[in-house]
Design an enzyme around this catalytic site. Structure first.
Site, short mmCIF file in Angstrom:
data_model
loop_
_atom_site.label_atom_id
_atom_site.label_comp_id
_atom_site.label_asym_id
_atom_site.label_seq_id
_atom_site.Cartn_x
_atom_site.Cartn_y
_atom_site.Cartn_z
N HIS A 1 42.76 46.16 -61.32
CA HIS A 1 44.19 45.88 -61.12
C HIS A 1 44.75 46.76 -59.98
CE1 HIS A 1 48.10 44.38 -63.20
NE2 HIS A 1 48.31 44.59 -61.91
N ARG B 1 47.75 37.62 -63.16
CA ARG B 1 47.66 38.21 -64.49
C ARG B 1 46.42 37.66 -65.22
NH1 ARG B 1 50.56 41.61 -62.84
NH2 ARG B 1 52.61 42.24 -63.63
P1 NAP Z 1 57.70 35.45 -56.95
O1 NAP Z 1 58.26 35.83 -55.63
O2 NAP Z 1 58.63 35.32 -58.11
O3 NAP Z 1 56.92 34.08 -56.75
C1 NAP Z 1 56.46 33.29 -57.81
C2 NAP Z 1 55.97 31.95 -57.27
O4 NAP Z 1 55.34 31.24 -58.35
C3 NAP Z 1 57.10 31.07 -56.76
O5 NAP Z 1 56.69 30.37 -55.60
C4 NAP Z 1 57.32 30.08 -57.91
O6 NAP Z 1 57.78 28.80 -57.52
C5 NAP Z 1 55.89 29.93 -58.42
N1 NAP Z 1 55.90 29.45 -59.81
C6 NAP Z 1 56.43 30.05 -60.91
N2 NAP Z 1 56.26 29.28 -62.01
C7 NAP Z 1 55.59 28.18 -61.58
C8 NAP Z 1 55.12 27.01 -62.23
N3 NAP Z 1 55.30 26.81 -63.55
N4 NAP Z 1 54.48 26.08 -61.48
C9 NAP Z 1 54.31 26.26 -60.16
N5 NAP Z 1 54.73 27.35 -59.48
C10 NAP Z 1 55.37 28.28 -60.18
O7 NAP Z 1 56.58 36.48 -57.41
P2 NAP Z 1 55.70 37.47 -56.49
O8 NAP Z 1 56.45 38.67 -56.12
O9 NAP Z 1 55.09 36.67 -55.40
O10 NAP Z 1 54.58 37.92 -57.55
C11 NAP Z 1 53.75 36.97 -58.19
C12 NAP Z 1 52.96 37.65 -59.30
O11 NAP Z 1 51.94 38.48 -58.75
C13 NAP Z 1 53.74 38.60 -60.21
O12 NAP Z 1 54.45 37.89 -61.20
C14 NAP Z 1 52.64 39.46 -60.81
O13 NAP Z 1 52.17 38.88 -62.02
C15 NAP Z 1 51.52 39.40 -59.76
N6 NAP Z 1 51.27 40.71 -59.13
C16 NAP Z 1 50.04 41.27 -59.25
C17 NAP Z 1 49.77 42.48 -58.65
C18 NAP Z 1 48.41 43.10 -58.72
O14 NAP Z 1 48.22 44.23 -58.29
N7 NAP Z 1 47.41 42.40 -59.18
C19 NAP Z 1 50.77 43.14 -57.91
C20 NAP Z 1 52.03 42.55 -57.83
C21 NAP Z 1 52.26 41.32 -58.44
P3 NAP Z 1 59.26 28.60 -56.91
O15 NAP Z 1 59.20 29.25 -55.55
O16 NAP Z 1 59.42 27.14 -56.84
O17 NAP Z 1 60.21 29.30 -57.84
C1 GLV Z 2 51.65 44.62 -60.65
O1 GLV Z 2 50.80 43.99 -61.21
C2 GLV Z 2 52.99 44.16 -60.47
O2 GLV Z 2 53.38 43.18 -61.11
O3 GLV Z 2 53.71 44.79 -59.66
#
Ligand code: NAP
Ligand code: GLV
Length: 309
Positions: free
Chosen positions: A269, A221
Site C-alpha cells: 500500500h 482498495r
Molecule cells: P476521485 O477524484 O473521487 O475519483 C473517483 C472516480 O471514480 C471518479 O471518476 C468517479 O466517477 C469514479 N467512480 C466512482 N464510483 C463509480 C462507479 N460506481 N462507477 C464508475 N465510476 C465510478 O478519487 P481519487 O482521488 O482519484 O482517488 C481514487 C481512489 O484511489 C481513492 O478512493 C482511494 O481508494 C484510492 N487511493 C489509493 C492510494 C494508494 O496508495 N493505493 C492512494 C490514494 C488513493 P465520476 O467522475 O463520474 O464521479
Molecule cells: C490512501 O490509500 C489514500 O486513500 O489516500
C-alpha cells in the site's frame, strides 16, 4: 478555531507542529481523551470514541484520498468530511502505474530471470496497440494516470460514473458501457473509490470480460477484488498477471497466496503516499477558506455521504 489532530498511522508531533506553523491564528492540539471540544479535526483512521467525544466538530479533514473506512462510523450530525485531493499523490500514482505497465509490456520479469543464468535472452518487441490500458475511475488520480499512460503512447480507455471527455481517452461510463470498456482493455488499472457500488467489482464475471492475456493493476482498495476469482483466472491462463498494492487485510497476512503467486507482484500500500508538507499546506488552505466565510459544505473535497466518495 480549535483543531484536534488524531493520527493512528504515524508520529503525530510533526503534524501538530506543521499545522501550528501553517495556521498561527488557530489553536492546534494533539487530541487525548478528556480534551475539550474542537471545531475541526485532522484524522487518519479515527476511532468511534474520538468522534463520540467531539460532538461539536464541524469539519473533519482526512489525511488520505479514500474515505471508505471512515464512512461507516457515526459522525457528529452537522459535520462534513473533507478528503485529500492530490497533494502530491497523483504523480506518485502515475509513476507506480507506469512502472507496472512498462515492466509487464517490456517483459522485464523475463530479463530478471535470465540474468542469474547469464542468458542474453532477447524478447520480441510487442505492439502498444495490442495493450490498450483501461483506467477505472477518472477522478483526481485516474485522470493523471490516464495522461501519463497516454504519454507513453498506449491506447487509453477510461471508465467513470458520469461521462467524461478527456482528450485522447476513449471514454466509457456507467453500467451500460462497462462490458464494452472491459472488452476493449488489455491492462486494467483500478482507481475507483470503494463504495457499495464498486465493492467486489474485480470478480470472476467482470475480469473474464478482459481479453485473454489481460493484466490487472489494483491501486485503489483491496475490497474491490475477489481474491479467489483473481487467482483462478491467473491459474487458468485467462489473465497474464497482476500488480497489487492494496488488500482486504493490511498488512497482507504472510499465509496469503498472493505473496507467492508467480504472476502477482505485491507492494505494501505504497503507490501514492500521503506527503506531510503537501497535506498540511492543503488542509491549512481549506481551513483559511472556511475561516474567511466559505461554508464547510462548500469546501473543496467534501465527501457526498450518499455517493460514498
Ligand atoms: P476521485 O477524484 O473521487 O475519483 C473517483 C472516480 O471514480 C471518479 O471518476 C468517479 O466517477 C469514479 N467512480 C466512482 N464510483 C463509480 C462507479 N460506481 N462507477 C464508475 N465510476 C465510478 O478519487 P481519487 O482521488 O482519484 O482517488 C481514487 C481512489 O484511489 C481513492 O478512493 C482511494 O481508494 C484510492 N487511493 C489509493 C492510494 C494508494 O496508495 N493505493 C492512494 C490514494 C488513493 P465520476 O467522475 O463520474 O464521479
Ligand atoms: C490512501 O490509500 C489514500 O486513500 O489516500
Amino acid at each position: 478555531m480549535k483543531i484536534h489532530v488524531y493520527l493512528t498511522h504515524t508520529q503525530p508531533a510533526p503534524w501538530v507542529d506543521g499545522l501550528e506553523a501553517a495556521l498561527p491564528e488557530h489553536t492546534v492540539a494533539l487530541w487525548s481523551p478528556g480534551a475539550g471540544p474542537a471545531d475541526a479535526a485532522v484524522v487518519w483512521a479515527p476511532s468511534q470514541d474520538f468522534l463520540d467525544a467531539q460532538p461539536g466538530l464541524q469539519v473533519i479533514f482526512n489525511t488520505g484520498a479514500g474515505v471508505d473506512a471512515l464512512l461507516p462510523l457515526r459522525w457528529p450530525a452537522q459535520s462534513v468530511l473533507v478528503r485529500l485531493e492530490d497533494a502530491g499523490m497523483s504523480v506518485q500514482m502515475a509513476e507506480y502505474v507506469l512502472h507496472a505497465l512498462v515492466r509487464h509490456f517490456r517483459e522485464f520479469d523475463a530479463y530478471d530471470k535470465a540474468q542469474p543464468e547469464a542468458r542474453w535472452a532477447f524478447r520480441k518487441p510487442r505492439q502498444r496497440s495490442d495493450f490498450p490500458v483501461g483506467v477505472m475511475g477518472l477522478g483526481v488520480l485516474g485522470e493523471r494516470v490516464a495522461r501519463a499512460v497516454q504519454g507513453f503512447e498506449f491506447p487509453v480507455n477510461g471508465w467513470s460514473r458520469t461521462p467524461k471527455n478527456l482528450p485522447g481517452v476513449r471514454g466509457f461510463s456507467g453500467d451500460a458501457q462497462w462490458g464494452e470498456f472491459l472488452a476493449a482493455s488489455k491492462v486494467l488499472v483500478n482507481l475507483l473509490p470503494l463504495t457499495p457500488q464498486t465493492e467486489n467489482i474485480l470478480n470472476r464475471a467482470n475480469l473474464s470480460q478482459l481479453p485473454v492475456g489481460g493484466y490487472v493493476i489494483n491501486v485503489a482498495r483491496g475490497g474491490h477484488v475477489v481474491d479467489a476469482d483473481l487467482i483462478d483466472l491467473l491459474d487458468s491462463g485467462h489473465l497474464a498477471g497482476a500488480t497489487l498494492d492494496v488488500f482486504r487485510q493490511e498488512p497482507l497476512p504472510p499465509e496469503h497466496p498472493f505473496w507467492h503467486h508467480p504472476q502477482i507482484t505485491v507492494t505494501p500500500h505504497t503507490s501514492a503516499r500521503t506527503l506531510r508538507d503537501e497535506t498540511i499546506a492543503q488542509i491549512a488552505a481549506k481551513v483559511r477558506l472556511w475561516a474567511s466565510g466559505t461554508p464547510p459544505e462548500q469546501l473543496p473535497g467534501v465527501i457526498d455521504r450518499q455517493r460514498g466518495y
